[in-house]
Design a protein around this motif. Structure first.
Motif, PDB file in Angstrom:
ATOM      1  N   UNK A  47       0.952  -1.257  -0.215  1.00  0.00           N
ATOM      2  CA  UNK A  47      -0.034   0.004  -0.058  1.00  0.00           C
ATOM      3  C   UNK A  47       0.905   1.112   0.059  1.00  0.00           C
ATOM      4  N   UNK A  48       2.188   1.239  -0.205  1.00  0.00           N
ATOM      5  CA  UNK A  48       2.956   2.283  -0.327  1.00  0.00           C
ATOM      6  C   UNK A  48       3.550   2.629   0.900  1.00  0.00           C
ATOM      7  N   UNK A  49       3.099   2.238   2.370  1.00  0.00           N
ATOM      8  CA  UNK A  49       3.591   2.642   3.845  1.00  0.00           C
ATOM      9  C   UNK A  49       4.994   1.898   3.943  1.00  0.00           C
ATOM     10  N   UNK A  50       5.700   2.527   4.500  1.00  0.00           N
ATOM     11  CA  UNK A  50       7.027   2.037   4.983  1.00  0.00           C
ATOM     12  C   UNK A  50       6.725   1.180   6.142  1.00  0.00           C
ATOM     13  N   UNK A  51       7.541   0.201   6.447  1.00  0.00           N
ATOM     14  CA  UNK A  51       7.475  -0.806   7.493  1.00  0.00           C
ATOM     15  C   UNK A  51       8.328  -0.362   8.797  1.00  0.00           C
ATOM     16  N   UNK A  52       7.523  -0.550   9.832  1.00  0.00           N
ATOM     17  CA  UNK A  52       8.411   0.017  11.154  1.00  0.00           C
ATOM     18  C   UNK A  52       8.103  -0.850  12.140  1.00  0.00           C
ATOM     19  N   UNK A  53       8.651  -0.603  13.268  1.00  0.00           N
ATOM     20  CA  UNK A  53       8.507  -1.357  14.401  1.00  0.00           C
ATOM     21  C   UNK A  53       7.026  -1.644  15.050  1.00  0.00           C
ATOM     22  N   UNK A  54       6.313  -0.742  14.822  1.00  0.00           N
ATOM     23  CA  UNK A  54       4.592  -1.001  15.147  1.00  0.00           C
ATOM     24  C   UNK A  54       4.103  -2.171  14.229  1.00  0.00           C
ATOM     25  N   UNK A  55       4.481  -2.182  13.126  1.00  0.00           N
ATOM     26  CA  UNK A  55       4.007  -3.084  12.329  1.00  0.00           C
ATOM     27  C   UNK A  55       4.434  -4.399  12.666  1.00  0.00           C
ATOM     28  N   UNK A  56       5.773  -4.490  13.116  1.00  0.00           N
ATOM     29  CA  UNK A  56       6.177  -5.808  13.619  1.00  0.00           C
ATOM     30  C   UNK A  56       5.617  -6.226  14.982  1.00  0.00           C
ATOM     31  N   UNK A  57       5.531  -5.273  16.003  1.00  0.00           N
ATOM     32  CA  UNK A  57       4.795  -5.409  17.151  1.00  0.00           C
ATOM     33  C   UNK A  57       3.424  -6.076  16.974  1.00  0.00           C
ATOM     34  N   UNK A  58       2.564  -5.465  16.016  1.00  0.00           N
ATOM     35  CA  UNK A  58       1.096  -5.984  15.875  1.00  0.00           C
ATOM     36  C   UNK A  58       1.141  -7.329  15.175  1.00  0.00           C
TER      37      UNK A  58
ATOM     38  N   UNK B 250       3.620  -9.724  15.587  1.00  0.00           N
ATOM     39  CA  UNK B 250       3.956 -10.577  16.510  1.00  0.00           C
ATOM     40  C   UNK B 250       3.135 -10.993  17.238  1.00  0.00           C
ATOM     41  N   UNK B 251       2.221  -9.981  17.941  1.00  0.00           N
ATOM     42  CA  UNK B 251       1.463 -10.131  18.934  1.00  0.00           C
ATOM     43  C   UNK B 251       0.083 -11.214  18.354  1.00  0.00           C
ATOM     44  N   UNK B 252      -0.144 -10.876  17.237  1.00  0.00           N
ATOM     45  CA  UNK B 252      -1.067 -11.694  16.467  1.00  0.00           C
ATOM     46  C   UNK B 252      -0.711 -13.211  16.274  1.00  0.00           C
TER      47      UNK B 252
ATOM     48  N   UNK C 279       7.822 -10.171  27.156  1.00  0.00           N
ATOM     49  CA  UNK C 279       7.314  -9.060  26.636  1.00  0.00           C
ATOM     50  C   UNK C 279       8.064  -8.562  25.452  1.00  0.00           C
ATOM     51  N   UNK C 280       7.357  -7.403  24.543  1.00  0.00           N
ATOM     52  CA  UNK C 280       7.943  -6.986  23.661  1.00  0.00           C
ATOM     53  C   UNK C 280       8.029  -5.572  23.608  1.00  0.00           C
ATOM     54  N   UNK C 281       9.306  -5.126  23.593  1.00  0.00           N
ATOM     55  CA  UNK C 281       9.484  -3.410  23.507  1.00  0.00           C
ATOM     56  C   UNK C 281       9.967  -2.702  22.495  1.00  0.00           C
ATOM     57  N   UNK C 282       9.184  -1.758  22.042  1.00  0.00           N
ATOM     58  CA  UNK C 282       9.929  -1.236  20.934  1.00  0.00           C
ATOM     59  C   UNK C 282      10.934   0.032  21.308  1.00  0.00           C
ATOM     60  N   UNK C 283      12.120  -0.174  20.774  1.00  0.00           N
ATOM     61  CA  UNK C 283      12.982   0.917  21.550  1.00  0.00           C
ATOM     62  C   UNK C 283      13.533   1.735  20.405  1.00  0.00           C
ATOM     63  N   UNK C 284      12.818   1.817  19.231  1.00  0.00           N
ATOM     64  CA  UNK C 284      13.100   2.931  18.187  1.00  0.00           C
ATOM     65  C   UNK C 284      12.271   2.405  16.979  1.00  0.00           C
TER      66      UNK C 284
END
Length: 539
Positions: A118-129, A131-133, A150-155
């Motif tokens: 969809x043109x959006x850049x992949x970031x840690x937020x996408x990985x977090x969601x 992974x949790x699913x 736990x999972x922590x986003x550090x950047x």
């Protein structure tokens, strides 16, 4: 003298100009030749049509272990890690990782600039969601969940995965290419929309975009022109991926004859799983290239260790001594292009291979030894039931061959043939069966996964004794040892304990056969078909 000097300079300049014109003409001509060669040998364009044996129930890899799903969706979705040809996980959407705090913390850095469809850049937020699913819905996630903290986003491009205790197989399981275990990365918004429900839309980072799925008919994919590939060397599922074909159409074609005919005529560029007994015909067809999948799988003799006689170790040792593996391979499969013998449950050439696995036990046919061990076990002649599939040629012929071999050693054998659902139902019970031949993929991501069907009361073996608990302890040590060399030493203990205690018996390695039309080029023979880095030869 002055005129002579000027004349010399002019001659020199003229020579340079002529040379430059010659070089320019040559360069222009070479460039034109290169352009013509590029057009002539262009790999880009066209449509690859694939005939798939099975039709998937849906296309959500977190909600099923069906390989028909991952063989399609691998083109759309990608993992943080992907397995190379040696079965080692390599960073893919991940850039790198570090293991800290003695195996309890994994810090993963992401590649920057990776785009979703969809043109959006992949970031840690996408990985977090994602992974949790995955942790909640995927079987591999369920396997990890009891140990995960736990999972922590550090950047924006960095995450920390924290475990309650050391967990050595984490990276391997994240990249697992079997049974849809791989963690694939989806955009946060897509996961928020579907939650734990089966996804009907698909937006990934892969070389091909999802266009349409017509259930029981076909899946259509289209080249993602803004794809951002890895720059690593190509190996297995790892490394640089190039989408040469404009489109990929994956059709559900259950009839073997239709799949074969389609490749012969060029209607299909590729067809999966055709009968091995067609090999001699197909290898002589100029339009067809047989693809023997190596490494692939193994026929495993599953033993019910929970009831007599195989709750007795001497009966199991009598069993393995009574089996002539090579004779079994000839009877069960036939053509030696499709089977081989080796005592290790991991393929030769991979990181988990051990050449001495099974030495002195595997393929060590000794009829007198089998008779002596069977007598020592106290076996009373009670019929031993082999449960087998009547619609599976290899299982059926294997059961017949086993009956003949085991009866020579003094076992009383009874074969019961059923359809697949009934076989699955029968073997799920502790009573009513003793042996079952089953096809296992050898391309398992990590030996830790074997613990799901090797230890105490695991899967269908009903194994519960001092030996099973000793095996459990081996897997406990394997789980927390992150040093690769030390961990491999524990894996070898697992191999040795398996051949000592025999909760199951590997028989022969076994290869499926796919076929490709001769117009398909660049196909990589891996355990699961994929069609990036693959093109159609122009006529």
């Amino acid at each position: 003298m002055k005129n002579k000097k000027i004349k010399t300079i002019l001659n020199f300049v003229l020579t340079i100009i002529i040379a430059a014109i010659f070089v320019a003409c040559s360069t222009e001509k070479d460039g034109e030749n290169e352009k013509q060669d590029s057009v002539k040998n262009n790999k880009f364009g066209g449509t690859i049509v694939v005939a798939q044996k099975m039709t998937p129930p849906h296309l959500d890899s977190d909600k099923s272990t069906d390989w028909a799903i991952s063989s399609i969706m691998n083109h759309i979705y990608e993992g943080l890690f992907e397995f190379d040809a040696n079965f080692e996980p390599q960073p893919y959407l991940a850039e790198s990782y570090e293991i800290e705090e003695n195996g309890k913390v994994y810090t993963i850095k992401l590649r920057r600039g990776v785009l979703f469809h969809n043109g959006k850049e992949m970031t840690s937020e996408d990985v977090k969601f994602s992974f949790n699913r995955w942790l909640k819905n995927n079987d591999a996630g369920n396997m990890i969940a009891p140990y995960f903290d736990k999972l922590e986003i550090t950047g924006p491009y960095e995450l920390k995965f924290v475990f309650k205790r050391a967990y050595a197989p984490f990276i391997s399981i994240l990249g697992s290419h079997v049974s849809n275990q791989k963690l694939v990365i989806r955009p946060k918004e897509l996961i928020e929309k579907y939650g734990d429900n089966v996804m009907r839309e698909h937006i990934g980072t892969g070389p091909y975009k999802f266009i349409k799925w017509i259930p029981d008919q076909e899946v259509r994919l289209e080249k993602f022109v803004d794809y951002v590939p890895s720059d690593k060397p190509v190996s297995g599922l790892a490394g640089k991926r190039i989408a040469y074909a404009d489109k990929i159409i994956i059709k559900s074609v259950s009839e073997q004859a239709t799949r074969i005919a389609g490749v012969q005529t060029g209607e299909f560029q590729f067809a999966e799983e055709v009968p091995q007994d067609q090999y001699k015909i197909l290898v002589d067809d100029p339009n067809v290239e047989p693809v023997i999948v190596k490494p692939d799988g193994m026929e495993m003799l599953i033993i019910n260790c929970g009831i007599p006689p195989f709750n007795n170790i001497y009966a199991r040792r009598a069993l393995v001594a009574a089996i002539d593996m090579e004779e079994l391979g000839r009877t069960m499969i036939g053509n030696e292009n499709f089977w081989s013998v080796d005592g290790c449950i991991y393929p030769k050439g991979t990181v988990w291979y051990e050449e001495n696995s099974g030495a002195g036990v595997y393929n060590n046919y000794d009829l007198q030894k089998a008779k002596d061990l069977l007598k020592k076990s106290g076996y009373d002649g009670t019929p031993i039931v082999i449960v087998s599939g009547q619609d599976n040629k290899v299982e059926k012929y294997g059961a017949i061959a086993l009956k003949e071999q085991l009866e020579k050693a003094g076992f009383n054998i009874k074969i019961e043939l059923f359809d697949r659902p009934t076989v699955v139902e029968r073997r799920s019970k502790k009573e009513g069966w003793n042996l079952h031949l089953s096809y296992f993929y050898m391309t398992c991501p990590d030996p830790q996964v074997e613990g799901a069907w090797t230890g105490t009361n695991a899967w269908i073996s009903n194994w519960d004794d001092d030996d099973s608990r000793a095996m459990d302890k081996i897997f406990e040590r394997m789980m927390i040892e992150t040093d690769k060399k030390k961990r491999f030493e524990i894996v070898k203990e697992f191999y040795d304990k398996t051949w000592e205690t025999l909760p199951y018996i590997k028989t022969v390695e076994y290869s499926r056969m796919h076929i490709a039309n001769n117009s398909l080029k660049g196909y990589a023979n891996f355990c699961q078909p994929f069609f990036w880095n693959t093109w159609i030869k122009k006529k």
